[in-house]
Scaffold this active site. Sequence first.
Site, PDB file in Angstrom:
ATOM      1  N   GLY A  48      85.829 108.256 -52.535  1.00 16.63           N
ATOM      2  CA  GLY A  48      85.879 109.710 -52.420  1.00 16.63           C
ATOM      3  C   GLY A  48      86.889 110.260 -51.446  1.00 16.63           C
ATOM      4  N   GLU A 103      85.934 110.915 -44.251  1.00 15.44           N
ATOM      5  CA  GLU A 103      84.953 110.940 -45.331  1.00 15.44           C
ATOM      6  C   GLU A 103      85.187 112.170 -46.194  1.00 15.44           C
ATOM      7  OE1 GLU A 103      83.034 109.630 -47.280  1.00 15.44           O
ATOM      8  OE2 GLU A 103      81.491 108.502 -46.318  1.00 15.44           O
ATOM      9  N   ASP A 104      84.777 112.092 -47.443  1.00 12.75           N
ATOM     10  CA  ASP A 104      84.865 113.252 -48.322  1.00 12.75           C
ATOM     11  C   ASP A 104      83.709 114.208 -48.081  1.00 12.75           C
ATOM     12  OD1 ASP A 104      83.036 111.427 -49.376  1.00 12.75           O
ATOM     13  OD2 ASP A 104      83.664 111.697 -51.453  1.00 12.75           O
ATOM     14  N   ASP A 107      76.183 113.937 -46.804  1.00 12.29           N
ATOM     15  CA  ASP A 107      74.918 114.472 -47.313  1.00 12.29           C
ATOM     16  C   ASP A 107      73.820 114.170 -46.293  1.00 12.29           C
ATOM     17  OD1 ASP A 107      75.307 115.565 -50.078  1.00 12.29           O
ATOM     18  OD2 ASP A 107      76.101 113.567 -50.442  1.00 12.29           O
ATOM     19  N   LYS A 135      76.830 118.822 -45.685  1.00 12.98           N
ATOM     20  CA  LYS A 135      75.646 119.561 -46.133  1.00 12.98           C
ATOM     21  C   LYS A 135      74.602 119.491 -45.011  1.00 12.98           C
ATOM     22  CE  LYS A 135      76.173 118.347 -51.019  1.00 12.98           C
ATOM     23  NZ  LYS A 135      75.524 117.667 -52.150  1.00 12.98           N
ATOM     24  N   PHE A 156      75.221 119.799 -55.821  1.00 15.37           N
ATOM     25  CA  PHE A 156      76.023 118.646 -56.212  1.00 15.37           C
ATOM     26  C   PHE A 156      77.437 119.131 -56.533  1.00 15.37           C
ATOM     27  CE2 PHE A 156      75.870 114.183 -57.048  1.00 15.37           C
ATOM     28  CZ  PHE A 156      77.026 113.975 -57.775  1.00 15.37           C
ATOM     29  N   VAL A 157      78.403 118.681 -55.728  1.00 15.67           N
ATOM     30  CA  VAL A 157      79.777 119.134 -55.882  1.00 15.67           C
ATOM     31  C   VAL A 157      80.685 118.000 -56.343  1.00 15.67           C
ATOM     32  CG1 VAL A 157      79.587 121.047 -54.259  1.00 15.67           C
ATOM     33  CG2 VAL A 157      80.230 118.792 -53.409  1.00 15.67           C
ATOM     34  N   ASP A 163      82.921 112.685 -57.016  1.00 21.71           N
ATOM     35  CA  ASP A 163      82.669 112.383 -58.422  1.00 21.71           C
ATOM     36  C   ASP A 163      81.197 112.498 -58.796  1.00 21.71           C
ATOM     37  OD1 ASP A 163      81.660 109.091 -59.010  1.00 21.71           O
ATOM     38  OD2 ASP A 163      81.853 109.904 -56.988  1.00 21.71           O
ATOM     39  N   ARG A 169      86.859 113.268 -60.178  1.00 20.82           N
ATOM     40  CA  ARG A 169      87.593 113.023 -58.930  1.00 20.82           C
ATOM     41  C   ARG A 169      88.970 113.678 -58.931  1.00 20.82           C
ATOM     42  NH1 ARG A 169      85.061 109.145 -55.746  1.00 20.82           N
ATOM     43  NH2 ARG A 169      83.928 107.533 -56.853  1.00 20.82           N
TER      44      ARG A 169
END
Length: 183
Positions: A48, A103-104, A107, A135, A156-157, A163, A169
């Site tokens: 990611g 990091e992308d 969560d 988040k 959920f993005v 992805d 992606r």
Amino acid sequence: MEASHVESDLTNILYTKEEIQARVAELAAEIEKDYEGRDVLVVGVLKGAVMIMADLVRAMNKHVSMDWMAVSSYGSGTKSSGVVRILKDLDTDLMGKHVLIVEDIIDSGLTLSWLKTNLESRGPASVEICTLLRKPDAAKVQIDVKYVGYEIPTEFVVGYGLDYDEKYRNLDFIGTLAPHVYS
């Protein structure tokens, strides 16, 4: 890929390509300032973080070293499994280095907390975290994140490296995935 190709899969676009690029440039400038006079090893978390990592280091006006690590706690679902596996370890010895994990998205924070502890055990001078998205309402553990692009709601993005089941992606924006896609 353009939004028109996946518009029925999305409920909305959170951040456009232009908004993301502007925010990444701001993060790069902040990181550059904080690491002035010090070498930094930027560690991207595959898969990611590929987009944010590439754009972040290109926006920096200093030399950086890069390495990649792949860890997994998702599988093909939308929730973390809680069990972390190293799929690809670093090629670089961290002893005495200033490490910046890129990091992308964060969560629950469980995977990243585990990863930070793992890297700290390898003797670096410092370990900090940069993430494009966080988040806060999904957090299950407290983790100190020095650089945050955007705080987002618990949806959920996808896009810009994020992805669902290895799709989306390559979108150049970030959008909210419609529940009918993953339900």
